[in-house]
Design a protein around this motif. Structure first.
Motif, PDB file in Angstrom:
ATOM      1  N   SER A 197       0.852  -1.180   0.000  1.00 40.58           N
ATOM      2  CA  SER A 197       0.000   0.000   0.000  1.00 40.58           C
ATOM      3  C   SER A 197       0.894   1.237   0.000  1.00 40.58           C
ATOM      4  CB  SER A 197      -0.871  -0.034   1.254  1.00 40.58           C
ATOM      5  OG  SER A 197      -1.524   1.194   1.434  1.00 40.58           O
ATOM      6  N   TYR A 198       0.659   2.165  -0.936  1.00 40.84           N
ATOM      7  CA  TYR A 198       1.525   3.350  -1.018  1.00 40.84           C
ATOM      8  C   TYR A 198       0.745   4.553  -1.533  1.00 40.84           C
ATOM      9  CZ  TYR A 198       1.674   3.150  -6.090  1.00 40.84           C
ATOM     10  OH  TYR A 198       1.320   3.176  -7.417  1.00 40.84           O
ATOM     11  N   GLU A 199       1.302   5.720  -1.272  1.00 40.32           N
ATOM     12  CA  GLU A 199       0.797   6.988  -1.810  1.00 40.32           C
ATOM     13  C   GLU A 199       2.003   7.827  -2.201  1.00 40.32           C
ATOM     14  OE1 GLU A 199      -2.142   9.214   0.605  1.00 40.32           O
ATOM     15  OE2 GLU A 199      -2.069   7.431   1.894  1.00 40.32           O
ATOM     16  N   VAL A 200       1.872   8.565  -3.300  1.00 40.11           N
ATOM     17  CA  VAL A 200       2.901   9.505  -3.711  1.00 40.11           C
ATOM     18  C   VAL A 200       2.487  10.881  -3.220  1.00 40.11           C
ATOM     19  CG1 VAL A 200       4.036  10.613  -5.678  1.00 40.11           C
ATOM     20  CG2 VAL A 200       3.554   8.157  -5.738  1.00 40.11           C
ATOM     21  N   LYS A 201       3.412  11.561  -2.549  1.00 44.47           N
ATOM     22  CA  LYS A 201       3.158  12.908  -2.037  1.00 44.47           C
ATOM     23  C   LYS A 201       4.254  13.842  -2.534  1.00 44.47           C
ATOM     24  CE  LYS A 201      -0.378  11.908   0.569  1.00 44.47           C
ATOM     25  NZ  LYS A 201      -1.690  12.473   0.363  1.00 44.47           N
ATOM     26  N   ILE A 202       3.846  14.942  -3.160  1.00 43.71           N
ATOM     27  CA  ILE A 202       4.781  15.988  -3.563  1.00 43.71           C
ATOM     28  C   ILE A 202       4.680  17.069  -2.494  1.00 43.71           C
ATOM     29  CG2 ILE A 202       5.434  17.647  -5.340  1.00 43.71           C
ATOM     30  CD1 ILE A 202       5.476  14.982  -6.650  1.00 43.71           C
ATOM     31  N   VAL A 203       5.810  17.386  -1.856  1.00 42.56           N
ATOM     32  CA  VAL A 203       5.830  18.432  -0.836  1.00 42.56           C
ATOM     33  C   VAL A 203       6.706  19.574  -1.326  1.00 42.56           C
ATOM     34  CG1 VAL A 203       5.340  16.871   1.081  1.00 42.56           C
ATOM     35  CG2 VAL A 203       7.708  17.296   0.439  1.00 42.56           C
ATOM     36  N   ARG A 204       6.421  20.755  -0.891  1.00 38.21           N
ATOM     37  CA  ARG A 204       7.155  21.936  -1.354  1.00 38.21           C
ATOM     38  C   ARG A 204       7.968  22.556  -0.229  1.00 38.21           C
ATOM     39  NH1 ARG A 204       5.779  21.823  -6.251  1.00 38.21           N
ATOM     40  NH2 ARG A 204       3.665  21.553  -6.976  1.00 38.21           N
ATOM     41  N   GLY A 205       9.134  23.076  -0.604  1.00 42.49           N
ATOM     42  CA  GLY A 205      10.001  23.739   0.357  1.00 42.49           C
ATOM     43  C   GLY A 205      11.332  23.020   0.484  1.00 42.49           C
ATOM     44  N   ASP A 206      12.122  23.454   1.433  1.00 46.75           N
ATOM     45  CA  ASP A 206      13.408  22.824   1.704  1.00 46.75           C
ATOM     46  C   ASP A 206      13.181  21.321   1.911  1.00 46.75           C
ATOM     47  OD1 ASP A 206      16.279  22.740   2.698  1.00 46.75           O
ATOM     48  OD2 ASP A 206      15.182  22.031   4.470  1.00 46.75           O
ATOM     49  N   PRO A 207      13.918  20.470   1.182  1.00 46.76           N
ATOM     50  CA  PRO A 207      13.653  19.031   1.264  1.00 46.76           C
ATOM     51  C   PRO A 207      13.679  18.469   2.681  1.00 46.76           C
ATOM     52  CG  PRO A 207      15.041  19.468  -0.617  1.00 46.76           C
ATOM     53  CD  PRO A 207      14.910  20.765   0.142  1.00 46.76           C
ATOM     54  N   ALA A 208      14.700  18.759   3.456  1.00 49.89           N
ATOM     55  CA  ALA A 208      14.798  18.196   4.806  1.00 49.89           C
ATOM     56  C   ALA A 208      13.632  18.657   5.671  1.00 49.89           C
ATOM     57  CB  ALA A 208      16.127  18.575   5.453  1.00 49.89           C
ATOM     58  N   THR A 209      13.365  19.934   5.662  1.00 48.56           N
ATOM     59  CA  THR A 209      12.276  20.488   6.462  1.00 48.56           C
ATOM     60  C   THR A 209      10.933  19.913   6.028  1.00 48.56           C
ATOM     61  OG1 THR A 209      13.535  22.534   6.731  1.00 48.56           O
ATOM     62  CG2 THR A 209      11.174  22.652   7.187  1.00 48.56           C
ATOM     63  N   SER A 210      10.713  19.827   4.732  1.00 42.90           N
ATOM     64  CA  SER A 210       9.442  19.325   4.204  1.00 42.90           C
ATOM     65  C   SER A 210       9.224  17.856   4.544  1.00 42.90           C
ATOM     66  CB  SER A 210       9.392  19.511   2.686  1.00 42.90           C
ATOM     67  OG  SER A 210       9.499  20.863   2.354  1.00 42.90           O
ATOM     68  N   ILE A 211      10.284  17.062   4.453  1.00 46.20           N
ATOM     69  CA  ILE A 211      10.182  15.629   4.761  1.00 46.20           C
ATOM     70  C   ILE A 211       9.875  15.435   6.244  1.00 46.20           C
ATOM     71  CG2 ILE A 211      11.499  13.469   4.897  1.00 46.20           C
ATOM     72  CD1 ILE A 211      12.934  14.501   2.269  1.00 46.20           C
ATOM     73  N   VAL A 212      10.580  16.153   7.099  1.00 53.11           N
ATOM     74  CA  VAL A 212      10.353  16.037   8.551  1.00 53.11           C
ATOM     75  C   VAL A 212       8.945  16.511   8.909  1.00 53.11           C
ATOM     76  CG1 VAL A 212      11.070  16.915  10.811  1.00 53.11           C
ATOM     77  CG2 VAL A 212      12.791  16.166   9.155  1.00 53.11           C
ATOM     78  N   ARG A 213       8.511  17.606   8.308  1.00 53.64           N
ATOM     79  CA  ARG A 213       7.158  18.121   8.570  1.00 53.64           C
ATOM     80  C   ARG A 213       6.109  17.087   8.147  1.00 53.64           C
ATOM     81  NH1 ARG A 213       6.474  22.057   4.932  1.00 53.64           N
ATOM     82  NH2 ARG A 213       7.928  23.391   6.038  1.00 53.64           N
TER      83      ARG A 213
END
Length: 138
Positions: A78-94
């Motif tokens: 089971s998976y979902e693709v998510k595109i997040v915006r902003g600084d990669p590290a900050t966005s991933i942690v958020r």
């Protein structure tokens, strides 16, 4: 053990290795995977220079994740693709906090100590800032 795993993906060889490990863990634990692609200013500029329309940009970004999606489907994950915006590290942690993820799996570019000190690395920043475990794949 794990219910929600984030794999940081950008289409690079390191992110594909990270995805393979995340899929392996999800297969064993039954976890759901979030394939997270972070788009910052640099990525956006490069995408615009390579592709002149927004549909083309979205298509190119999705192409980078095709292999991961295929592997998840083959392994019945089971998976979902998510595109997040902003600084990669900050966005991933958020995103990890918002989704209440149990684990972040991320590839490492293998910077030497000087490069890492001057540039920093996304994987290092994620490992320092995340509140859940982080698995860095070399």
């Amino acid at each position: 053990m794990f219910e929600r795993i984030i794999v940081a993906a950008d289409g690079s060889g390191q992110s594909l290795k990270a995805a393979e490990k995340a899929i392996e863990l999800a297969r064993v634990t039954g976890a759901h995977i979030y394939v997270v692609y972070a788009v910052d200013g640099t990525t956006s500029k490069a995408d615009v220079l390579r592709t002149w329309n927004s549909l083309g940009i979205t298509e190119k970004r999705n192409e980078k994740l095709t292999y991961i999606e295929e592997q998840a489907k083959i392994n019945k994950i089971s998976y979902e693709v998510k595109i997040v915006r902003g600084d990669p590290a900050t966005s991933i942690v958020r995103f990890a906090k918002e989704s209440r993820s149990d684990l972040i799996v991320i590839g490492s570019r293998g910077l030497n100590q000087l490069q890492q000190m001057v540039l920093g690395s996304v994987s290092h920043k994620v490992a320092k800032r995340a509140t859940c475990p982080v698995l860095i794949i070399k």
